[in-house]
Scaffold this motif. Structure first.
Motif, PDB file in Angstrom:
ATOM      1  N   ASN A   1      10.879 -12.045   0.147  1.00 41.55           N
ATOM      2  CA  ASN A   1       9.621 -11.648  -0.487  1.00 41.55           C
ATOM      3  C   ASN A   1       8.521 -12.692  -0.342  1.00 41.55           C
ATOM      4  OD1 ASN A   1      10.688  -9.214  -1.290  1.00 41.55           O
ATOM      5  ND2 ASN A   1      11.254  -9.922  -3.334  1.00 41.55           N
TER       6      ASN A   1
ATOM      7  N   THR B   1      10.166  -8.750   6.753  1.00 41.20           N
ATOM      8  CA  THR B   1      10.361  -8.681   5.313  1.00 41.20           C
ATOM      9  C   THR B   1       8.990  -8.667   4.631  1.00 41.20           C
ATOM     10  OG1 THR B   1      10.370 -11.078   4.987  1.00 41.20           O
ATOM     11  CG2 THR B   1      12.459 -10.033   5.613  1.00 41.20           C
ATOM     12  N   PRO B   2       8.947  -8.341   3.326  1.00 42.70           N
ATOM     13  CA  PRO B   2       7.651  -8.364   2.626  1.00 42.70           C
ATOM     14  C   PRO B   2       6.939  -9.705   2.731  1.00 42.70           C
ATOM     15  CG  PRO B   2       9.290  -7.231   1.306  1.00 42.70           C
ATOM     16  CD  PRO B   2      10.016  -7.801   2.472  1.00 42.70           C
TER      17      PRO B   2
END
Length: 551
Positions: free
Chosen positions: A42, A116-117
């Motif tokens: 994240n 990924t974020p």
């Protein structure tokens, strides 16, 4: 390399010695680390797992554990993997001289990567390697020349990549000394591709022009330098591939091939008869042992039989510990963990579960692989991969793992020999929709002589042969408890498992790392298999079981 917050969490108080590490740090699974991994994914850039920044995530095989796991890695790991790769050919050359006099035909593929974020790349380990500078700008090495240009490997479209790599292999057929892929299933997929596309490939060679289906500009540019009209070669390929008998096709097309370079251990062992059919029984060395989590070691006796393959772990790849494996022992708790052993403490003939600590921040991580110590190279233990520690099938108290199911398949297949028939692919399913539940095994068969194919009665006997091969708990449940119904074999149409692979790839699986799932439960996959069933067969009687142990 220890994650920095371990020092606080487990009260190491600055200690970095092995005894403190062993006494304070617990074993972990992916589920234990998932919250921390998700933080990194994240965008948290603090030193959560490693003091070195996480450069990307390596995704595990989409079918190995039910979901794609994200394994953290750091930039320095690529050099470490490259070091292991650099040792493979020097070892092979000790057993197969002259490998510097030709080329390898390898079918390598990449997969489209995700982010990924937090912006980190997530991709399979082999995609990471093939796209690295270590691979793309590798120096010339006469022992590692391959037929496929980088452009053909680095094309994300699997058809265009396979087509151009196969075309290069056919053009350079006289130079090929070894044929391979990552897994045995990958090489068989290439053979199937050739069966479906040889006419177009032969036409390209005859005319010197590349199939219009290959649209990648980089592939078309590099193939323009390789593809020239060759009517004689095109006619040869046509004559060989138009023959309905494809036995020995690998050595017929690539006559100088000395061995097949594919993984045939573990669940890949079931492909050995089919590889033998297509190659005329060429040797099948297994050169290295690796996973997304870590590269472990190599096979110092690569020409040994597949059933005798043992790997030597390279201690510079990580810190390796071993949990004695005893299926009958009670489960341990975190409050009373078992003692893990080092490489120097292991005994021949015993099984261990592999536990690793990596430079990328996995600490005392349970990979799930069960290894058998087969002996020692000097003082270094050598390991045979036994199985991934996962139960495949269970109806009640029975537990059938991958190696046991594989053995049952092999024993049942003996009944097919007199019909020149073999099992080319299989998966399984624990059907609990009816009471009692029962095992369902999906088989795809290779029938060499349709006029002498196995009868329904023979396939029923195959069901019973499988049951006779399963453990005593299963047989007791069948015979004494009546808690499991007769085993069922469902024969599916040829090509079904190729469609299953295509489906998995469409959902994000890597073509390099794909393995046929040995147990299925996902509804769309079940529907795909069941709509292609051509016949169903059941055990005609119960297997043998007595309260005494079977010898």
């Amino acid at each position: 390399m220890l994650r920095l917050n371990i020092f606080k969490t487990y009260q190491l108080n600055g200690a970095t010695d092995r005894d403190s590490f062993k006494s304070k740090i617990p074993m972990v699974t992916y589920e234990d680390l998932q919250p921390e991994i998700q933080r990194i994914a994240n965008g948290d850039k603090s030193p959560i797992l490693s003091s070195r920044p996480i450069s990307e995530f390596l995704t595990s095989s989409g079918t190995s554990a039910g979901e794609r796991k994200l394994m953290p890695t750091i930039e320095e790991e690529m050099d470490r993997r490259q070091l292991l790769y650099s040792l493979l050919m020097p070892v092979m050359n000790l057993y197969v001289p002259g490998l510097d006099k030709g080329k390898g035909l390898y079918f390598y593929f990449i997969k489209a990567e995700a982010k990924t974020p937090g912006g980190l790349v997530a991709r399979p380990v082999l995609t990471s390697y093939y796209k690295s500078k270590q691979f793309k700008t590798r120096p010339y090495d006469p022992y590692n020349v391959i037929t496929s240009p980088n452009e053909t490997i680095l094309c994300v479209d699997s058809f265009q990549s396979m087509y151009s790599q196969m075309l290069c292999g056919l053009i350079m057929r006289e130079e090929v000394l070894r044929v391979g892929a990552v897994f045995a299933s990958g090489l068989l997929r290439a053979i199937r591709f050739l069966q479906l596309n040889w006419k177009e490939l032969a036409n390209d060679i005859a005319t010197g022009s590349l199939n219009h289906k290959v649209t990648s500009p980089s592939i078309r540019e590099c193939m323009a330098k390789i593809l020239k009209p060759n009517q004689e070669l095109a006619e040869f390929i046509t004559n060989e591939c138009s023959d309905e008998n494809w036995e020995g096709i690998i050595t017929r097309l690539w006559p100088n091939t000395k061995y097949l370079d594919v993984i045939v251990t573990g669940s890949m062992a079931q492909y050995i008869p089919t590889l033998d059919y297509y190659s005329g029984g060429l040797p099948k060395p297994c050169t290295m042992y690796a996973s997304s989590e870590c590269y472990f070691g190599l096979n110092l006796r690569p020409m040994s039989k597949p059933s005798e393959v043992s790997y030597t772990i390279m201690p510079n790849m990580g810190y390796f510990e071993f949990l004695p494996h005893d299926p009958s022992a009670p489960a341990f708790s975190r409050e009373s963990p078992p003692r893990l052993l080092d490489l120097a403490d292991l005994e021949a003939g015993k099984e261990y579960e592999l536990v690793i600590t990596t430079y990328s921040g996995l600490n005392r991580y349970r990979v799930g692989d069960i290894l058998l110590v087969t002996g020692f190279y000097n003082k270094a233990p050598q390991f045979r991969f036994v199985r991934r520690k996962n139960v495949l099938l269970s109806i009640e108290s029975d537990k059938t793992d991958e190696s046991e199911l594989q053995k049952a398949i092999e024993n049942a297949s003996l009944l097919l020999r007199e019909f020149s028939t073999s099992v080319v692919e299989y998966t399984s399913y624990a059907d609990t929709k009816i009471i009692p539940g029962h095992y369902v095994i999906y088989w795809e068969l290779l029938v060499k002589d349709p006029a002498n194919s196995p009868t329904g009665e023979v396939l029923n006997r195959c069901c019973l042969a499988m049951e006779e091969s399963l453990n005593s708990v299963y047989r007791q449940s069948r015979v004494a408890d009546n808690s499991i119904g007769p085993l069922e074999i469902r024969v599916v149409k040829n090509g079904t498992f190729e469609e299953l692979m295509d489906y998995a790839i469409s959902r994000g699986a890597s073509i390099n790392q794909y393995k046929v799932p040995r147990c299925v439960s996902f509804t769309p996959i079940m529907e795909l298999l069941d709509c292609r069933v051509v016949s169903k067969h059941f055990s005609p009687s119960a297997p043998h079981w007595t309260p005494e142990r079977r010898s």
